[in-house]
Design an enzyme around this catalytic site. Structure first.
Site, PDB file in Angstrom:
ATOM      1  CG  HIS A  31     -15.315 -63.384  75.175  1.00  0.00           C
ATOM      2  ND1 HIS A  31     -14.786 -61.979  75.928  1.00  0.00           N
ATOM      3  CD2 HIS A  31     -16.547 -62.796  74.389  1.00  0.00           C
ATOM      4  CE1 HIS A  31     -15.561 -60.949  75.749  1.00  0.00           C
ATOM      5  NE2 HIS A  31     -16.734 -61.522  74.846  1.00  0.00           N
TER       6      HIS A  31
ATOM      7  CB  SER B 178     -15.700 -52.103  64.443  1.00  0.00           C
ATOM      8  OG  SER B 178     -16.809 -52.119  64.935  1.00  0.00           O
TER       9      SER B 178
ATOM     10  CB  THR C  87     -13.692 -61.345  72.559  1.00  0.00           C
ATOM     11  OG1 THR C  87     -14.273 -60.212  72.446  1.00  0.00           O
ATOM     12  CG2 THR C  87     -12.342 -61.129  73.276  1.00  0.00           C
TER      13      THR C  87
END
Lengths: 439, 439
Positions: free
Chosen positions: B145, B268, B370
């Site tokens: 990522h 989130s 991520t």
């Protein structure tokens, strides 16, 4: 609400004599809120209000029947072990409590006898954080600091193109925020000298302060509901002094691409007394960006913010080294500035923070960022004052400092004064550097 | 503690039949903790444990006298409205409760009648956040990522020189974290197209997901007391799925020099069930950096971390568009990966976060960042999957997506499976994009 009311009358005097000397941070026109208990007693922390060298124990005052009517509910909220509930009530209800306190503490007040029994000398108190801080956000509102730091981290590009459009901010660590008196160990971290191939783990050798103000959020906004700038001040409870200690050798190696982390989150210190926005009303000043700069986007702009957005608050930082302490010498001031130099106001911080729907909660803390002024001697961090460690500052006892040494205590002070208004102070924000853990 | 014990025995069956089908996320070998209440009832949120398609109401089970001995104190902690207290107790005491639950839920258990009366169908439940999250930190532990994103933000310099030394992390926003089922308004923010002179305030047109895992902190460490990596796992309670929604057009304009802020803090989402480290024991895998890469500094290195630091957790993300919903079509998977590809382990995240003395508290959330895998089809954000918005992903119903559209629902799933162990799942982490507020 009009900005000024009878609680700001500079001629008001209190039956608490120490509030009337013209020099105290806490005259009857201030009435800041904090959380305290008596030292060495097995008792709960609870809300108090500073007056002269005393504290009004609000829980005791509620019990004594001092408050009634509109002041009772906010007074009851102020008896809790944090001020989050009080903060959540918003400025109107807070103002009722302020008015009641102002009346009850005035010379000749009928409540003198009852309230006098509720006083605790500040000398006998210890403090807790004023609020349970859910989230802490640090802004970067001094263009002078941003430029000075930018020169050192990015010599070719000191002030980034977004600075004059965006009130830059980032999330910080709540758990390591302490109240004045905090002593913390020198942090260790990965440090990579420019000429080394690899970083090493060692104690920071470039420990610094950041002189800031902290803004305590009052009333909440719901997730998904931005706070318009015209209502932003209704969401601000009050201001404290704030020291955002920083490790300048950990910072450059870790901060790309996601921002500062371990260089900051080992400790931050707030002063114990939160000075309310209402107490600061006499010291509001006009606010504007230089004509050559971009003007704020509409969501950051209001007539009120232009007319009253600035705050004329004198700020200073002092150091007490172990040698000064041993010699019982006074701490030495090494910088002074004023909050009015900030490039973005507290209201703009709130409007920007919530424009995407982010929810602020009562007791959240917004740091202003280092409040360096326009001249080098008003810079508010050692990294600026020493030009990145090149030029140590000289102290009056013959010592010098490039960065903080073990045992150093740093004291922040702040106050407002002008003709025709009572002097309002913030007390002190004190922190001490302990040696790093070995090994 | 040895990693494996009788609670991991794959031959165990439960008298709760739905736990035994080999496909459920919640067999008797899992026993994840969450906070729930029955939908539409005027009752308190409280701790529960998922088993098959049911929830063990721990408060009811305590009342029914199901727990005794070493399991009683942690069971009582699990009756509270958040799991912070349970989390604070550390893995040994948690293990007593797991063992008691495993015994009481096994086929033939004497507690079947008593405990059967304490079951609530998951279909009748609603969830709250598992913990009051004091601080939330997001890491950046996928080198894939970091490289993919780096190429887009800094084409000449995709992976910064610190990446392979420092477990990069930054502080995020706690207040806007919600539990699965969260629906949030598309955020607005300052957006400046590369060719424009000035930014404008508008709704994000590049709304994205980040498929992550969230690590709930268990036992606290005191301020100033780093957690050695050899003890780091004692401070981890368990893992959840985590979607760190991101606005990719707000991010590039705001993120320098202090990191992402409004591009992230609007929402989130975590899954409701926290799978404990003990439940994940069968799926630990060896962990190492490639031989050509720098090896971790000693404070990030341990024999245990090398032998067992990785976690073999399959992860996937699915989308349900409004059209799919209208057609009652199944959501469409658009990426899959595995947590074992992470460059830093959860233990390394804890050791790094605390090496400067920063104090972690029970219920704090650490995002992994991520979790993109090594290939493009295992990337875990649209910005990677679409190469920065250039190549839309095609959906099986003929639709395509470059970025998320209003009404889109994203579903994260995760599970562990291997021969000789019971399949362990995480349930789902679901979130939906609502239109931006007008104007």
């Amino acid at each position: 609400m009009p900005l000024l009311n009878e609680t700001h009358d500079p001629s008001l005097k209190s039956w608490v004599n120490s509030a009337n000397d013209g020099q105290t941070d806490f005259p009857i026109q201030n009435l800041p809120f904090g959380v305290f208990r008596r030292k060495g007693r097995d008792e709960s922390f609870r809300g108090g209000v500073a007056i002269g060298d005393q504290i009004v124990d609000i829980a005791a005052a509620v019990k004594a029947g001092v408050f009634s009517g509109d002041a009772l509910a906010p007074a009851q909220a102020a008896t809790e072990s944090t001020l989050n509930h009080l903060m959540s009530l918003g400025p109107q209800r807070l103002s009722h409590l302020r008015k009641a306190l102002s009346k009850a503490l005035q010379t000749g007040a009928t409540q003198e006898v009852a309230l006098n029994a509720c006083l605790v000398p500040q000398a006998h108190a210890e403090y807790a954080l004023p609020a349970r801080i859910g989230d802490y956000t640090d802004f970067y509102t001094s263009v002078h600091h941003a430029t000075n730091i930018g020169k050192q981290f990015r010599p070719d590009n000191p002030l980034l193109p977004n600075y004059k459009w965006v009130p830059i901010g980032y999330h910080g660590r709540s758990s390591s925020i302490g109240v004045s008196g905090q002593a913390f160990k020198r942090p260790k971290g990965q440090i990579k000298p420019p000429d080394a191939d690899a970083p090493v783990l060692k104690p920071s050798a470039r420990l610094d302060i950041e002189l800031e103000m902290g803004v305590f959020v009052g009333r909440a906004n719901a997730l998904g509901e931005p706070v318009p700038i015209t209502e932003a001040e209704d969401h601000i409870f009050g201001l404290v002094l704030f020291n955002d200690w920083s490790a300048r050798d950990i910072q450059p190696w870790e901060y790309q691409p996601l921002g500062p982390f371990l260089a900051k989150n080992f400790a931050s210190t707030v002063s114990p007394w939160v000075v309310t926005m209402e107490a600061l009303a006499p010291f509001r000043v006009p606010f504007s960006h230089p004509a050559d700069d971009p003007q704020p986007l509409p969501y950051l702009s209001s007539a009120h913010n232009s007319a009253h957005g600035g705050l004329d608050i004198h700020l200073e930082a002092l150091i007490e080294t172990p040698k000064m302490r041993a010699a019982q010498a006074a701490p030495s001031r090494f910088t002074q500035t004023n909050y009015r130099h900030a490039y973005w106001t507290a209201a703009q911080m709130v409007a920007h923070h919530t424009v995407n729907g982010c929810n602020l909660q009562p007791g959240d803390l917004l740091g202003t960022g280092t409040l360096s002024g326009p001249t080098l001697d008003s810079a508010c961090a050692l990294i600026e004052l020493t030009t990145g460690g090149k030029n140590p500052i000289q102290l009056p006892n013959g010592e010098s400092r490039t960065w903080l040494e073990d045992g150093d205590t740093v004291i922040l002070r702040g106050w407002c004064e002008k003709p025709g208004a009572a002097r309002i102070g913030f007390g002190e924000c004190v922190g001490t550097v302990l040696p790093a853990t070995t090994p």
